[in-house]
Design a protein around this motif. Structure first.
Motif, PDB file in Angstrom:
ATOM      1  N   THR A   2      -1.157   3.973  -8.148  1.00  0.00           N
ATOM      2  CA  THR A   2      -1.176   2.659  -7.768  1.00  0.00           C
ATOM      3  C   THR A   2       0.197   2.211  -7.987  1.00  0.00           C
ATOM      4  O   THR A   2       0.914   2.095  -9.155  1.00  0.00           O
ATOM      5  CB  THR A   2      -2.176   1.920  -8.567  1.00  0.00           C
ATOM      6  N   THR A   3       0.741   1.576  -7.232  1.00  0.00           N
ATOM      7  CA  THR A   3       1.929   0.696  -6.958  1.00  0.00           C
ATOM      8  C   THR A   3       1.701  -0.494  -7.400  1.00  0.00           C
ATOM      9  O   THR A   3       0.774  -1.090  -6.792  1.00  0.00           O
ATOM     10  CB  THR A   3       2.614   0.813  -5.732  1.00  0.00           C
ATOM     11  N   PRO A  20       1.626 -10.441 -10.953  1.00  0.00           N
ATOM     12  CA  PRO A  20       1.423  -8.797 -10.427  1.00  0.00           C
ATOM     13  C   PRO A  20       0.165  -8.636  -9.470  1.00  0.00           C
ATOM     14  O   PRO A  20      -0.820  -9.439  -9.438  1.00  0.00           O
ATOM     15  CB  PRO A  20       0.988  -8.152 -11.887  1.00  0.00           C
ATOM     16  N   ALA A  21       0.534  -7.588  -8.672  1.00  0.00           N
ATOM     17  CA  ALA A  21      -0.425  -7.124  -7.836  1.00  0.00           C
ATOM     18  C   ALA A  21      -0.575  -5.836  -7.579  1.00  0.00           C
ATOM     19  O   ALA A  21       0.535  -5.239  -7.334  1.00  0.00           O
ATOM     20  CB  ALA A  21      -0.253  -8.078  -6.353  1.00  0.00           C
ATOM     21  N   ALA A  22      -1.657  -5.321  -7.097  1.00  0.00           N
ATOM     22  CA  ALA A  22      -1.484  -3.701  -6.805  1.00  0.00           C
ATOM     23  C   ALA A  22      -1.585  -3.707  -5.365  1.00  0.00           C
ATOM     24  O   ALA A  22      -2.470  -4.271  -4.605  1.00  0.00           O
ATOM     25  CB  ALA A  22      -2.971  -3.241  -7.377  1.00  0.00           C
ATOM     26  N   GLN A  23      -0.850  -2.454  -4.828  1.00  0.00           N
ATOM     27  CA  GLN A  23      -0.573  -2.460  -3.404  1.00  0.00           C
ATOM     28  C   GLN A  23      -1.867  -1.520  -3.035  1.00  0.00           C
ATOM     29  O   GLN A  23      -2.443  -0.766  -3.684  1.00  0.00           O
ATOM     30  CB  GLN A  23       0.400  -1.281  -2.994  1.00  0.00           C
ATOM     31  N   VAL A  33      -1.717  -6.242  -0.744  1.00  0.00           N
ATOM     32  CA  VAL A  33      -2.011  -6.206  -2.242  1.00  0.00           C
ATOM     33  C   VAL A  33      -3.409  -6.875  -2.647  1.00  0.00           C
ATOM     34  O   VAL A  33      -3.834  -7.704  -2.125  1.00  0.00           O
ATOM     35  CB  VAL A  33      -0.784  -6.824  -3.061  1.00  0.00           C
ATOM     36  N   ARG A  34      -3.683  -6.465  -3.820  1.00  0.00           N
ATOM     37  CA  ARG A  34      -4.751  -7.255  -4.290  1.00  0.00           C
ATOM     38  C   ARG A  34      -4.298  -7.811  -5.898  1.00  0.00           C
ATOM     39  O   ARG A  34      -3.614  -6.988  -6.510  1.00  0.00           O
ATOM     40  CB  ARG A  34      -6.106  -6.337  -4.551  1.00  0.00           C
ATOM     41  N   ALA A  35      -4.833  -9.108  -5.897  1.00  0.00           N
ATOM     42  CA  ALA A  35      -4.548  -9.807  -7.109  1.00  0.00           C
ATOM     43  C   ALA A  35      -5.366 -10.693  -7.432  1.00  0.00           C
ATOM     44  O   ALA A  35      -6.158 -11.346  -6.757  1.00  0.00           O
ATOM     45  CB  ALA A  35      -3.034 -10.412  -7.009  1.00  0.00           C
ATOM     46  N   ASP A  93      12.947  -3.915  -4.980  1.00  0.00           N
ATOM     47  CA  ASP A  93      13.122  -3.606  -6.366  1.00  0.00           C
ATOM     48  C   ASP A  93      11.875  -4.041  -7.093  1.00  0.00           C
ATOM     49  O   ASP A  93      11.679  -4.718  -8.108  1.00  0.00           O
ATOM     50  CB  ASP A  93      14.183  -4.489  -6.843  1.00  0.00           C
ATOM     51  N   GLY A  94      10.679  -3.492  -6.537  1.00  0.00           N
ATOM     52  CA  GLY A  94       9.212  -3.576  -7.092  1.00  0.00           C
ATOM     53  C   GLY A  94       8.659  -5.050  -7.165  1.00  0.00           C
ATOM     54  O   GLY A  94       7.883  -5.453  -7.795  1.00  0.00           O
ATOM     55  N   GLY A  95       9.235  -5.957  -6.155  1.00  0.00           N
ATOM     56  CA  GLY A  95       8.950  -7.368  -5.870  1.00  0.00           C
ATOM     57  C   GLY A  95       8.593  -7.673  -4.564  1.00  0.00           C
ATOM     58  O   GLY A  95       9.552  -7.020  -3.595  1.00  0.00           O
ATOM     59  N   ILE A  96       7.920  -8.612  -4.234  1.00  0.00           N
ATOM     60  CA  ILE A  96       7.678  -9.447  -3.000  1.00  0.00           C
ATOM     61  C   ILE A  96       8.144 -10.652  -3.104  1.00  0.00           C
ATOM     62  O   ILE A  96       7.454 -11.399  -4.019  1.00  0.00           O
ATOM     63  CB  ILE A  96       6.180  -9.237  -2.459  1.00  0.00           C
ATOM     64  N   LEU A  97       9.128 -11.170  -2.423  1.00  0.00           N
ATOM     65  CA  LEU A  97       9.394 -12.450  -2.647  1.00  0.00           C
ATOM     66  C   LEU A  97       9.145 -13.108  -1.329  1.00  0.00           C
ATOM     67  O   LEU A  97       9.509 -12.698  -0.357  1.00  0.00           O
ATOM     68  CB  LEU A  97      11.095 -12.563  -2.807  1.00  0.00           C
ATOM     69  N   VAL A  98       8.596 -14.253  -1.520  1.00  0.00           N
ATOM     70  CA  VAL A  98       8.168 -15.058  -0.407  1.00  0.00           C
ATOM     71  C   VAL A  98       8.446 -16.693  -0.674  1.00  0.00           C
ATOM     72  O   VAL A  98       8.234 -17.308  -1.725  1.00  0.00           O
ATOM     73  CB  VAL A  98       6.599 -14.843  -0.197  1.00  0.00           C
TER      74      VAL A  98
END
Length: 160
Positions: A2-3, A20-23, A33-35, A93-98
């Protein structure tokens, strides 16, 4: 394997929240993702309550000006969809920026309630003056989300 991603939501140049959220999926444009509910305590909007135990399946697009979040209670009951109008997501880099652009849309689980939210905040943000193209994209995104939500197939067709 899981990412796990770190979701960072910014507004007005500052971080509003990070979690944090799981892809679940990534097709190159949309990443899902799920969070768990990431804020402290309960947030009661009047038309829906977000609370500890709620689970969000969140859809972010690299090319679209919104994010759609399916909201379920801890026991799996669908509450509805919360849609954020945002700039396209930046994934790296392991992140989703919104970047939140203030406009939101709520769609109830049965699809009968569709509410445009925070249009006053959007008007007060000054985006129309500072970045007219982004403001126009934001309004178009909100209109498109509302049109899809009110269509016969609802938001499910967008997420299918």
């Amino acid at each position: 394997m899981t990412t796990t991603w770190t979701i960072t939501l910014t507004k007005g140049g500052r971080t509003k929240i990070g979690y944090p959220a799981a892809q679940l999926a990534d097709d190159g444009d949309r990443i899902t993702v799920r969070a768990p509910w990431a804020a402290e305590g309960v947030r009661d909007f009047g038309f829906v309550r977000f609370e500890p135990g709620d689970v969000f399946v969140e859809h972010f697009w690299r090319t679209r000006w919104y994010a759609v979040k399916e909201v379920r209670s801890g026991d799996g009951v669908l509450k509805g969809w919360y849609c954020d109008v945002t700039r396209p997501a930046v994934v790296r880099d392991g992140g989703i920026l919104v970047e939140d652009l203030d406009l939101d849309l709520w769609v109830s689980a049965d699809g009968k309630t569709v509410l445009r939210l925070d249009e006053d905040e959007f008007a007060e943000s000054g985006l129309a003056a500072s970045d007219p193209e982004a403001a126009a994209q934001a309004v178009r995104a909100l209109d498109a989300l509302e049109e899809q939500a009110r269509s016969a197939h609802g938001l499910a067709a967008l997420l299918g």
